[in-house]
Design a protein around this motif. Structure first.
Motif, PDB file in Angstrom:
ATOM      1  N   GLU A  25     -28.199 -33.010   0.089  1.00 45.89           N
ATOM      2  CA  GLU A  25     -29.609 -33.092   0.473  1.00 45.89           C
ATOM      3  C   GLU A  25     -29.854 -32.375   1.791  1.00 45.89           C
ATOM      4  O   GLU A  25     -30.868 -31.684   1.948  1.00 45.89           O
ATOM      5  CB  GLU A  25     -30.053 -34.553   0.572  1.00 45.89           C
ATOM      6  CG  GLU A  25     -30.239 -35.219  -0.776  1.00 45.89           C
ATOM      7  CD  GLU A  25     -30.572 -36.697  -0.686  1.00 45.89           C
ATOM      8  OE1 GLU A  25     -30.300 -37.315   0.364  1.00 45.89           O
ATOM      9  OE2 GLU A  25     -31.096 -37.225  -1.668  1.00 45.89           O
ATOM     10  N   ASN A  26     -28.941 -32.520   2.742  1.00 44.50           N
ATOM     11  CA  ASN A  26     -29.067 -31.817   4.021  1.00 44.50           C
ATOM     12  C   ASN A  26     -28.971 -30.307   3.829  1.00 44.50           C
ATOM     13  O   ASN A  26     -29.720 -29.539   4.446  1.00 44.50           O
ATOM     14  CB  ASN A  26     -27.996 -32.288   5.009  1.00 44.50           C
ATOM     15  CG  ASN A  26     -28.278 -33.675   5.533  1.00 44.50           C
ATOM     16  OD1 ASN A  26     -29.412 -34.133   5.524  1.00 44.50           O
ATOM     17  ND2 ASN A  26     -27.239 -34.354   5.986  1.00 44.50           N
ATOM     18  N   LYS A  50     -29.568 -27.814  -5.906  1.00 46.56           N
ATOM     19  CA  LYS A  50     -30.375 -28.720  -6.720  1.00 46.56           C
ATOM     20  C   LYS A  50     -29.596 -29.206  -7.938  1.00 46.56           C
ATOM     21  O   LYS A  50     -29.663 -30.382  -8.301  1.00 46.56           O
ATOM     22  CB  LYS A  50     -31.668 -28.023  -7.159  1.00 46.56           C
ATOM     23  CG  LYS A  50     -32.659 -27.837  -6.024  1.00 46.56           C
ATOM     24  CD  LYS A  50     -33.792 -26.925  -6.383  1.00 46.56           C
ATOM     25  CE  LYS A  50     -34.723 -27.510  -7.396  1.00 46.56           C
ATOM     26  NZ  LYS A  50     -35.913 -26.662  -7.626  1.00 46.56           N
ATOM     27  N   LEU A  53     -26.938 -31.707  -6.765  1.00 49.10           N
ATOM     28  CA  LEU A  53     -27.587 -32.966  -6.412  1.00 49.10           C
ATOM     29  C   LEU A  53     -27.934 -33.755  -7.664  1.00 49.10           C
ATOM     30  O   LEU A  53     -27.716 -34.975  -7.726  1.00 49.10           O
ATOM     31  CB  LEU A  53     -28.835 -32.689  -5.577  1.00 49.10           C
ATOM     32  CG  LEU A  53     -29.561 -33.889  -4.982  1.00 49.10           C
ATOM     33  CD1 LEU A  53     -28.644 -34.660  -4.049  1.00 49.10           C
ATOM     34  CD2 LEU A  53     -30.793 -33.426  -4.241  1.00 49.10           C
ATOM     35  N   LYS A  57     -26.357 -37.461  -8.563  1.00 46.47           N
ATOM     36  CA  LYS A  57     -27.229 -38.613  -8.746  1.00 46.47           C
ATOM     37  C   LYS A  57     -27.122 -39.183 -10.159  1.00 46.47           C
ATOM     38  O   LYS A  57     -27.138 -40.404 -10.345  1.00 46.47           O
ATOM     39  CB  LYS A  57     -28.679 -38.237  -8.436  1.00 46.47           C
ATOM     40  CG  LYS A  57     -28.940 -38.073  -6.958  1.00 46.47           C
ATOM     41  CD  LYS A  57     -30.402 -37.812  -6.684  1.00 46.47           C
ATOM     42  CE  LYS A  57     -30.685 -37.799  -5.197  1.00 46.47           C
ATOM     43  NZ  LYS A  57     -32.112 -37.626  -4.914  1.00 46.47           N
TER      44      LYS A  57
END
Length: 70
Positions: A25-26, A50, A53, A57
């Motif tokens: 995310e950073n 993306k 990530l 998740k």
């Protein structure tokens, strides 16, 4: 960051996945900031961040759902 395979991500523990989510995310924030300020960067890095990530998740959510069902 090299693009890791989903098989590599599965071998991580839940804590490592949580840390990787924060790190990704950073990284995504920094890439978007570079894009907004027109600094040079490689556009495919946003796509890769993306995707990673989403994979992290998804795996964490599925593991937590499996724990709740047990």
């Amino acid at each position: 960051m090299s693009l890791s395979t989903f098989a590599d991500i599965i071998s991580l523990s839940n804590d490592e996945i949580s840390e990787a989510i924060i790190e990704t995310e950073n990284q995504l924030f920094n890439l978007r900031f570079k894009q907004a300020t027109r600094q040079p960067f490689k556009l495919h890095e946003i796509k890769n961040a993306k995707r990673r990530l989403a994979q992290l998740k998804t795996l964490l959510t599925s593991r937590l759902q499996n724990l709740e069902q047990s």
